[in-house]
Structure formats: structure tokens, C-alpha cells
Scaffold this motif. Sequence first.
Motif, PDB file in Angstrom:
ATOM      1  N   PRO A  27       0.815  -1.224   0.000  1.00 55.65           N
ATOM      2  CA  PRO A  27       0.000   0.000   0.000  1.00 55.65           C
ATOM      3  C   PRO A  27       0.846   1.271   0.000  1.00 55.65           C
ATOM      4  CG  PRO A  27      -0.869  -1.570   1.590  1.00 55.65           C
ATOM      5  CD  PRO A  27       0.445  -2.107   1.132  1.00 55.65           C
ATOM      6  N   ALA A  28       1.985   1.243   0.720  1.00 55.48           N
ATOM      7  CA  ALA A  28       2.838   2.436   0.782  1.00 55.48           C
ATOM      8  C   ALA A  28       3.405   2.761  -0.597  1.00 55.48           C
ATOM      9  CB  ALA A  28       3.974   2.225   1.780  1.00 55.48           C
ATOM     10  N   VAL A  29       3.879   1.750  -1.291  1.00 56.94           N
ATOM     11  CA  VAL A  29       4.431   1.971  -2.632  1.00 56.94           C
ATOM     12  C   VAL A  29       3.337   2.452  -3.580  1.00 56.94           C
ATOM     13  CG1 VAL A  29       5.489   0.831  -4.617  1.00 56.94           C
ATOM     14  CG2 VAL A  29       6.305   0.311  -2.312  1.00 56.94           C
ATOM     15  N   GLU A  30       2.141   1.890  -3.453  1.00 59.66           N
ATOM     16  CA  GLU A  30       1.043   2.312  -4.332  1.00 59.66           C
ATOM     17  C   GLU A  30       0.636   3.758  -4.051  1.00 59.66           C
ATOM     18  OE1 GLU A  30      -1.678   2.294  -7.335  1.00 59.66           O
ATOM     19  OE2 GLU A  30      -0.026   0.938  -6.911  1.00 59.66           O
ATOM     20  N   ARG A  31       0.622   4.135  -2.767  1.00 56.92           N
ATOM     21  CA  ARG A  31       0.297   5.529  -2.431  1.00 56.92           C
ATOM     22  C   ARG A  31       1.321   6.481  -3.037  1.00 56.92           C
ATOM     23  NH1 ARG A  31      -0.889   3.418   2.664  1.00 56.92           N
ATOM     24  NH2 ARG A  31       1.137   4.069   3.455  1.00 56.92           N
ATOM     25  N   ALA A  32       2.589   6.069  -3.023  1.00 54.78           N
ATOM     26  CA  ALA A  32       3.633   6.921  -3.599  1.00 54.78           C
ATOM     27  C   ALA A  32       3.411   7.094  -5.101  1.00 54.78           C
ATOM     28  CB  ALA A  32       5.005   6.308  -3.327  1.00 54.78           C
ATOM     29  N   ARG A  33       3.082   6.000  -5.789  1.00 54.17           N
ATOM     30  CA  ARG A  33       2.835   6.096  -7.232  1.00 54.17           C
ATOM     31  C   ARG A  33       1.642   7.012  -7.517  1.00 54.17           C
ATOM     32  NH1 ARG A  33       3.592   0.102  -7.324  1.00 54.17           N
ATOM     33  NH2 ARG A  33       5.730  -0.305  -8.001  1.00 54.17           N
ATOM     34  N   GLN A  34       0.573   6.850  -6.755  1.00 58.18           N
ATOM     35  CA  GLN A  34      -0.613   7.676  -6.966  1.00 58.18           C
ATOM     36  C   GLN A  34      -0.346   9.144  -6.647  1.00 58.18           C
ATOM     37  OE1 GLN A  34      -3.426   6.697  -8.422  1.00 58.18           O
ATOM     38  NE2 GLN A  34      -2.466   4.680  -8.675  1.00 58.18           N
ATOM     39  N   ALA A  35       0.455   9.389  -5.611  1.00 57.45           N
ATOM     40  CA  ALA A  35       0.775  10.781  -5.248  1.00 57.45           C
ATOM     41  C   ALA A  35       1.586  11.445  -6.358  1.00 57.45           C
ATOM     42  CB  ALA A  35       1.553  10.813  -3.937  1.00 57.45           C
ATOM     43  N   LEU A  36       2.540  10.705  -6.935  1.00 62.61           N
ATOM     44  CA  LEU A  36       3.324  11.253  -8.042  1.00 62.61           C
ATOM     45  C   LEU A  36       2.438  11.524  -9.262  1.00 62.61           C
ATOM     46  CD1 LEU A  36       6.556   9.075  -7.792  1.00 62.61           C
ATOM     47  CD2 LEU A  36       6.395  11.543  -7.484  1.00 62.61           C
ATOM     48  N   LEU A  37       1.510  10.623  -9.518  1.00 58.69           N
ATOM     49  CA  LEU A  37       0.595  10.823 -10.645  1.00 58.69           C
ATOM     50  C   LEU A  37      -0.277  12.058 -10.427  1.00 58.69           C
ATOM     51  CD1 LEU A  37      -0.653   9.855 -13.303  1.00 58.69           C
ATOM     52  CD2 LEU A  37      -2.194   8.380 -11.952  1.00 58.69           C
ATOM     53  N   ALA A  38      -0.784  12.229  -9.201  1.00 60.07           N
ATOM     54  CA  ALA A  38      -1.621  13.393  -8.899  1.00 60.07           C
ATOM     55  C   ALA A  38      -0.825  14.690  -9.038  1.00 60.07           C
ATOM     56  CB  ALA A  38      -2.187  13.273  -7.483  1.00 60.07           C
ATOM     57  N   ALA A  39       0.442  14.677  -8.595  1.00 57.02           N
ATOM     58  CA  ALA A  39       1.281  15.865  -8.723  1.00 57.02           C
ATOM     59  C   ALA A  39       1.523  16.189 -10.192  1.00 57.02           C
ATOM     60  CB  ALA A  39       2.611  15.651  -7.997  1.00 57.02           C
ATOM     61  N   SER A  40       1.780  15.161 -11.000  1.00 59.04           N
ATOM     62  CA  SER A  40       2.010  15.368 -12.426  1.00 59.04           C
ATOM     63  C   SER A  40       0.760  15.931 -13.109  1.00 59.04           C
ATOM     64  CB  SER A  40       2.418  14.047 -13.077  1.00 59.04           C
ATOM     65  OG  SER A  40       2.616  14.205 -14.460  1.00 59.04           O
ATOM     66  N   ASN A  41      -0.402  15.397 -12.744  1.00 59.01           N
ATOM     67  CA  ASN A  41      -1.660  15.893 -13.326  1.00 59.01           C
ATOM     68  C   ASN A  41      -1.933  17.340 -12.937  1.00 59.01           C
ATOM     69  OD1 ASN A  41      -2.107  13.426 -14.560  1.00 59.01           O
ATOM     70  ND2 ASN A  41      -3.429  12.653 -12.934  1.00 59.01           N
ATOM     71  N   ALA A  42      -1.662  17.673 -11.677  1.00 52.46           N
ATOM     72  CA  ALA A  42      -1.879  19.048 -11.210  1.00 52.46           C
ATOM     73  C   ALA A  42      -0.959  20.008 -11.944  1.00 52.46           C
ATOM     74  CB  ALA A  42      -1.641  19.138  -9.704  1.00 52.46           C
ATOM     75  N   LEU A  43       0.278  19.563 -12.185  1.00 48.62           N
ATOM     76  CA  LEU A  43       1.233  20.395 -12.902  1.00 48.62           C
ATOM     77  C   LEU A  43       0.781  20.615 -14.346  1.00 48.62           C
ATOM     78  CD1 LEU A  43       3.894  21.787 -12.271  1.00 48.62           C
ATOM     79  CD2 LEU A  43       5.090  19.745 -13.075  1.00 48.62           C
ATOM     80  N   ASP A  44       0.289  19.577 -14.975  1.00 50.75           N
ATOM     81  CA  ASP A  44      -0.220  19.717 -16.349  1.00 50.75           C
ATOM     82  C   ASP A  44      -1.393  20.691 -16.397  1.00 50.75           C
ATOM     83  OD1 ASP A  44       1.657  17.919 -17.231  1.00 50.75           O
ATOM     84  OD2 ASP A  44       0.306  16.190 -17.210  1.00 50.75           O
ATOM     85  N   ALA A  45      -2.244  20.641 -15.368  1.00 51.90           N
ATOM     86  CA  ALA A  45      -3.429  21.503 -15.346  1.00 51.90           C
ATOM     87  C   ALA A  45      -3.048  22.977 -15.263  1.00 51.90           C
ATOM     88  CB  ALA A  45      -4.327  21.116 -14.173  1.00 51.90           C
ATOM     89  N   VAL A  46      -2.077  23.320 -14.415  1.00 54.49           N
ATOM     90  CA  VAL A  46      -1.716  24.741 -14.284  1.00 54.49           C
ATOM     91  C   VAL A  46      -0.947  25.212 -15.520  1.00 54.49           C
ATOM     92  CG1 VAL A  46      -1.715  24.690 -11.778  1.00 54.49           C
ATOM     93  CG2 VAL A  46       0.408  24.238 -12.983  1.00 54.49           C
TER      94      VAL A  46
END
Length: 418
Positions: free
Chosen positions: A144-163
Motif C-alpha cells: 500500500p505504501a508503494v502504491e500511495r507513492a505512485r498515486q501521489a506522483l501521478l496526482a502531482a504530475s496531473n496538477a502540474l499539467d493543469a496549471v
Amino acid sequence: MNGGGIRRWGWGSGRAEHLRADAQAAKDAAAAAFYELDTAQRELRISIETISAVDSSPAGRKAAADFAELGRRIDSVSHDYITAVDSHDLDRDDLDTAAASRARTELDRARGELERVKGELDRFAQSLGPQLTRAENQLARLAPAVERARQALLAASNALDAVRAQGLKADDLAARLAALSPELTKLNEGAGTHGVQETIHRADQVVREAEALRAQAEGLPQKAADIDKRLASLRTRTEALQNRAQQVEPVLSELRRRFSAACWQDLQQVPQQAERSARQADEKLREARTAREEQRWPDATALLSTVRALLNTTDEAVKAAGERLQRLNEVSFDHSKEVERTRFAIRDAQRLAMAGRSTPDPRHAQPLDNAVERVDRAVASLTGRHPDYWHLLTELDAVKETVQQVVEQIRQERAAGH
């Protein structure tokens, strides 16, 4: 009866078969004990591997060492059991009573040793309970910890694309996100390469940094809007202050005309200071506007803070000149009101100092008596065609501050004594 190849059954044949059966039963019991010990050892090895994968502490290393020592004892009793089994063929037709008896004795001994070591193994396994629970809990956290890290990186990348889609560059955030790429590679390599604890720690760190990046990216449009708002607001303040600064010179002229030099000398530089600060604020505003256009957010924020500080300092100086004239006008018209307010504060403090006492504490009485004398001297100093009313006001202000300090001291002492 002795010829013809017919086997002769003696009186002891029944006893021999009975001993053979007992020996066979001993062999079966030893085989069962051997199987149970082997099964327990295999299961415990999995537990030890779990602990070793997670726990590199002295306790974890001791558990592995103790298991290895038990393994050597298990090998020894297992060897003795196999030797006993191989030494006796209980299916031989000519098995005599002595051989059957020896087989039973040796197999019983082997079974006893197997069961004794199995008992040691069971007690050792039971002692590992807390360690094993902690290790299993950490392993349960791993995926679960590794999966949370992957999802957090994906969310950060998506937020960056949005701005970026809104025209905001966010280059610094993009660089920080790129710096996390090696950490993701290590997470993908797994705990087998980097260890369970290190992998969980790395995953948690990646989550924190990625979530911070995402939050900053999502807040970037609002930050840009806030900076735009501050730019407009400070521009308005700067223009207003420039107009007010021009009014300081007429105020100083009236102070010079009506009051002694001591009342206005410290304000002589206010017009020049105000003009200089307003000019500096204007320059910094232009620099902040450039930083905003280039999306250098920290620089823009720092420049706007500098502008605010300049305006606040200048505003206080300009305001001080106007307030000085107002207070001097009031006290020159009738100084008795300000003097009486100060005397009232002293009398009020004296009553507090005497409350519940027949004589005041010298630590309280002395500064209050001095305050009375300072007021009298300040009033007496109002002489000449242009009395120094500013000296009177500053003395009265200082007296009131001293009196307030005495009052606070008395209250604190009484609260502590209560």
C-alpha cells in the motif's frame, strides 16, 4: 517332522512377532515425530525470513542466529533418527527378538529426541510472536505504501499539467517533480533490492513531497491572482501616500510658526524621507510587476513585502507629523485635561498599592512618588512665549507608562500570592 523343508515354529515365535510389531509401532511414531519436526522447522523458517527481511536490529539478528543453532540440533537428531531406521530391517523373516528389541529401543530414543527438539522449536517460535507480528505488519504496509507513492506522483504530475494549461510555467515545480523520478525507480526495484524498512520510508517520503508539490501546483492560480491583487492595492497605496507626503511640509510650517523648535525638530526630515520612500516603493513595484510577468513568484512576493514595509514606515512618519500638530494644538489650548488624566492614573495606582495594607510597599510607592514629581516638573517647565508643549506630552506619556508597569507588577504579585 523335521524334513521336507517345513519351518519349525518354536515356543518364542509369538513373542518375536509381538516385538516386531512393537518395533514397527516405534518406527511409525518416530516417523510421525520426524514429520512434525520437519514441518514445524519449515514453517518457522518462513517466520524467520519475514523477521530478517524487516528487522536488522540486534534482536532480529539474534532471532536468525538462534534459529540457525536450533537447525544444527535438528540436523543432529534427524541424523540419529535416519541412522536408527536404516540400521534395522523390521521386515526380515529372520528378525529375532534381540534385534527387534534393539530396534524398538533405538527408535523410541530417536522419537524422544525428535519430540524434545520439537518442544524447543515450539517454545522458540512462541517467543518470536511479538517480533513476527511487527514484521508482518510492516510487510502488510509495504505494497500500500508503494502504491500511495505512485498515486501521489501521478496526482502531482496531473496538477502540474493543469496549471500549465492555464499558461503558468511552474518550472521550479516541474524540476522538483523530475527530481523524484530516481526515487520512483528505486520503489519499482522493490524491497528485495533496498529492504522493507528503507522502501517504506522512501515511499512515505515520496508521498509527502509529491503531495506538497500537488498542493503548490493547485494553489498556483490563486497565488497569481493574489499577487495581482496586491500589486493593484499597493499601487493605490503608493499613489495615495505620495499625495499625503506632499501635505507634510504645510504641517511642518505651522509647527515652526506656532511652537518651539523642540516640538518639531525631529520631524524635519519627514518630507524628504517620505518622498524617498515613495520613490523606492514605486521602483520596487515595477520590479515586482516584472517578476510577476516572468512568473518568478518568490521574487514577486519578496518585492511586494518590501513595498509594504516601505509604505508602512512612511505612512507612520507622515501620520506622526499630523498627529503631532493635533496633540500640540490641544495641549496648547488647555493642558490641564492631559495633566489631570495623568494625575488620575497615578492616584488610581496609589489606591491599588494601598489596598489591604497600612503602608505601601516601597517598591511600588517610590516610582509612584517619582511620577508625581515628574508631572509637577513638567507642568512647571511651561514657561516663555513658546512653551515646550512636546516635552510636557512626552513626559506625561512616560509617566503613564511607568504607572502602568507598577500596576501590572502589583497585580502579578497578588495573583502569585493568591
